[in-house]
Write a protein that holds these residues in place. Structure first.
Motif, short mmCIF file in Angstrom:
data_model
loop_
_atom_site.label_atom_id
_atom_site.label_comp_id
_atom_site.label_asym_id
_atom_site.label_seq_id
_atom_site.Cartn_x
_atom_site.Cartn_y
_atom_site.Cartn_z
N LEU A 1 0.86 -1.18 0.00
CA LEU A 1 0.00 0.00 0.00
C LEU A 1 0.90 1.24 0.00
CD1 LEU A 1 -2.53 -1.06 2.80
CD2 LEU A 1 -2.69 -1.48 0.33
N PRO A 2 0.96 2.01 -1.09
CA PRO A 2 1.85 3.17 -1.14
C PRO A 2 1.40 4.28 -0.19
CG PRO A 2 0.44 3.13 -3.08
CD PRO A 2 0.20 1.83 -2.35
N VAL A 3 2.36 4.89 0.47
CA VAL A 3 2.11 6.02 1.36
C VAL A 3 2.95 7.19 0.88
CG1 VAL A 3 2.25 6.89 3.72
CG2 VAL A 3 1.70 4.48 3.32
N ASN A 4 2.35 8.35 0.81
CA ASN A 4 3.03 9.56 0.34
C ASN A 4 3.12 10.56 1.49
OD1 ASN A 4 4.22 11.41 -1.34
ND2 ASN A 4 2.35 12.00 -2.40
N LEU A 5 4.33 10.85 1.95
CA LEU A 5 4.53 11.79 3.06
C LEU A 5 4.84 13.19 2.53
CD1 LEU A 5 6.78 9.79 5.57
CD2 LEU A 5 4.29 10.04 5.57
N PRO A 6 4.55 14.21 3.33
CA PRO A 6 4.97 15.58 2.99
C PRO A 6 6.45 15.74 3.28
CG PRO A 6 3.83 15.58 5.10
CD PRO A 6 3.75 14.18 4.58
N VAL A 7 7.27 15.14 2.44
CA VAL A 7 8.71 15.07 2.66
C VAL A 7 9.43 15.38 1.37
CG1 VAL A 7 8.82 12.61 2.13
CG2 VAL A 7 10.55 13.60 3.62
N GLY A 8 10.66 15.86 1.48
CA GLY A 8 11.43 16.17 0.28
C GLY A 8 12.61 15.25 0.12
N CYS A 9 13.68 15.80 -0.45
CA CYS A 9 14.89 15.02 -0.71
C CYS A 9 16.09 15.95 -0.56
CB CYS A 9 14.84 14.44 -2.12
SG CYS A 9 16.38 13.62 -2.62
N PRO A 10 17.12 15.54 0.17
CA PRO A 10 18.28 16.41 0.33
C PRO A 10 18.96 16.73 -0.99
CG PRO A 10 18.79 14.17 1.05
CD PRO A 10 17.31 14.24 0.84
N ASN A 11 18.81 15.86 -1.95
CA ASN A 11 19.45 16.08 -3.24
C ASN A 11 18.70 17.10 -4.08
OD1 ASN A 11 21.68 15.41 -4.82
ND2 ASN A 11 20.52 13.99 -6.09
N PRO B 1 21.01 6.32 0.84
CA PRO B 1 22.09 5.87 1.72
C PRO B 1 22.62 6.96 2.64
CG PRO B 1 22.46 5.08 -0.51
CD PRO B 1 21.32 6.04 -0.59
N ASP B 2 22.57 8.23 2.19
CA ASP B 2 23.08 9.32 3.02
C ASP B 2 22.04 9.86 4.00
OD1 ASP B 2 21.52 10.45 1.05
OD2 ASP B 2 23.02 11.87 0.34
N CYS B 3 20.92 9.15 4.11
CA CYS B 3 19.88 9.54 5.07
C CYS B 3 19.57 8.39 6.03
CB CYS B 3 18.61 9.97 4.34
SG CYS B 3 18.74 11.61 3.59
N ILE B 4 20.57 7.60 6.32
CA ILE B 4 20.46 6.51 7.30
C ILE B 4 21.29 6.88 8.52
CG2 ILE B 4 21.05 4.10 7.79
CD1 ILE B 4 18.66 4.33 5.98
N ARG B 5 20.63 6.87 9.69
CA ARG B 5 21.32 7.18 10.93
C ARG B 5 20.78 6.29 12.04
NH1 ARG B 5 21.20 13.38 12.36
NH2 ARG B 5 19.43 12.75 13.64
N ARG B 6 21.60 6.04 13.03
CA ARG B 6 21.26 5.08 14.07
C ARG B 6 19.96 5.43 14.81
NH1 ARG B 6 24.14 0.99 16.00
NH2 ARG B 6 26.09 1.74 15.05
N ASP B 7 19.72 6.70 15.13
CA ASP B 7 18.52 7.04 15.89
C ASP B 7 17.24 6.76 15.10
OD1 ASP B 7 19.33 9.09 14.21
OD2 ASP B 7 18.83 10.71 15.60
N TYR B 8 17.29 6.89 13.78
CA TYR B 8 16.14 6.56 12.95
C TYR B 8 15.92 5.05 12.91
CZ TYR B 8 15.87 11.41 11.44
OH TYR B 8 15.72 12.77 11.43
N LEU B 9 17.00 4.32 12.86
CA LEU B 9 16.90 2.86 12.88
C LEU B 9 16.36 2.36 14.22
CD1 LEU B 9 20.24 1.94 11.08
CD2 LEU B 9 17.94 2.01 10.08
N GLU B 10 16.69 3.05 15.28
CA GLU B 10 16.18 2.66 16.60
C GLU B 10 14.69 2.89 16.71
OE1 GLU B 10 18.73 4.78 19.26
OE2 GLU B 10 20.36 3.31 19.08
N TYR C 1 14.15 11.65 5.53
CA TYR C 1 14.58 13.04 5.50
C TYR C 1 13.53 13.91 6.19
CZ TYR C 1 16.78 17.28 3.60
OH TYR C 1 17.42 18.49 3.46
N LEU C 2 13.38 13.65 7.47
CA LEU C 2 12.37 14.28 8.32
C LEU C 2 12.95 14.46 9.72
CD1 LEU C 2 9.26 12.04 7.54
CD2 LEU C 2 9.27 14.51 7.26
N PRO C 3 12.47 15.43 10.48
CA PRO C 3 12.82 15.44 11.90
C PRO C 3 12.44 14.11 12.54
CG PRO C 3 11.73 17.49 11.28
CD PRO C 3 11.60 16.57 10.10
#
Length: 317
Positions: A25-35, A120-129, A92-94
């Motif tokens: 089921l696709p979900v579309n967030l109000p989010v952008g892209c750092p690139n 790949p440049d938007c992976i961080r440990r706190d998000y994985l937790e 790429y969100l708070p």
């Protein structure tokens, strides 16, 4: 992989894992892209991202999932679903907003898995937790889909990808610590790439803790940077037969246990200047399988290059 199959298909994988057919089921967030913050993003990217079938991002995650879920339940009598955070870069969100959206999806009934598409440049440990906590609390599976597209670092620069191979390797190894499924997106016919890039892509991914691969046949959206080059004859695209050959080489070298989510992309015709050589997805897939059989290829039939493969030569002397 069943004997009759040429590769480990995503549909078979889901049936074996969950005991029945499972629907995304696709979900579309109000989010952008750092690139895209500093320019136009990847050369192949449309301004609207890739969520062509997704609902408006202003609609809540819960309502998006419920509306799409109800339609699929009625049409296919489906019972299990994957919440697929598809469009743009979904980490790429708070952190607080990211956790809110993930929990909102997990609370919808019959969601057995959450799939998060990101870079790949938007992976961080706190998000994985956050994902780990939700997985444990709701007893739900987690998949992270990473766009890599090519292992040719020259091409990564040419398409303005905004990251290199190092970021991808680090992201995969970090995700592996949490035991999440990793799916990698690859485009096998980017301008400038060759069949050897396709072969090396399979070898590269097979050496890492990557579980799935989603192959894309390049399409060119009308609103992309690549469209300008295409329209002005600045780039050359490989023929359909060459793409099929590259895909077959890739699959033959791919680690046998990996899951192949798809071989060809699909995009609505009104968005694309070029897509799949004007050939239907079903016909392309049939031609690909016919070529695989003609070469006597199956997934992993040439997976003989890792784990000290050169030492095997000593055993035959």
């Amino acid at each position: 992989m069943e004997e009759k199959n040429l590769y480990n298909s995503f549909s078979d994988y889901l049936k074996n894992k969950y005991g029945e057919k499972v629907y995304k089921l696709p979900v579309n967030l109000p989010v952008g892209c750092p690139n895209r913050d500093d320019g136009f993003g990847c050369a192949f990217c449309d301004g609207a991202g890739t969520g062509f079938e997704a609902m408006d991002s202003e609609i809540s995650v819960k309502d998006q999932l419920l509306e799409t879920k109800n339609k699929i339940e009625k049409k296919y009598k489906a019972h299990k679903f994957i919440a697929y955070f598809q469009n743009y870069t979904n980490t790429y969100l708070p952190l607080e907003k990211f956790e809110f959206y993930i929990r909102e999806a997990a609370e919808v009934s019959d969601i057995v898995e959450i799939s998060v598409s990101t870079r790949p440049d938007c992976i961080r440990r706190d998000y994985l937790e956050v994902l780990q906590n939700v997985k444990q609390e709701f007893n739900i599976e987690m998949t992270i889909e990473l766009g890599l597209q090519t292992v040719n670092y020259h091409t990564l620069k040419e398409i303005n990808r905004g990251h290199g191979l190092g970021e991808f390797i680090q992201a995969v190894l970090l995700i592996a610590e949490y035991g999440f499924t990793v799916c990698t997106h690859m485009i096998l016919n980017l301008p400038g790439d060759t069949i050897e890039d396709a072969r090396e892509g399979a070898r590269f991914l097979s050496a890492l803790p990557v579980h799935m691969v989603k192959l894309h046949s390049l399409y060119i959206p009308i609103n992309s940077l690549l469209y300008q080059q295409y329209r002005n004859d600045k780039i050359a695209l490989c023929e359909k037969e060459e793409y099929i050959r590259r895909a077959a080489e890739f699959i033959s070298l791919l680690r046998p246990d990996m899951v192949v989510e798809r071989i060809f992309s699909r995009i609505p015709e009104e968005y694309a200047a070029f897509s799949n050589w004007g050939t239907s997805w079903w016909k392309l897939n049939d031609q690909f399988e016919e070529y695989m059989r003609s070469m006597e290829y199956r997934q992993g039939c040439r997976f003989d290059y890792l784990y000290g493969a050169a030492l095997n030569k000593l055993e035959v002397k």
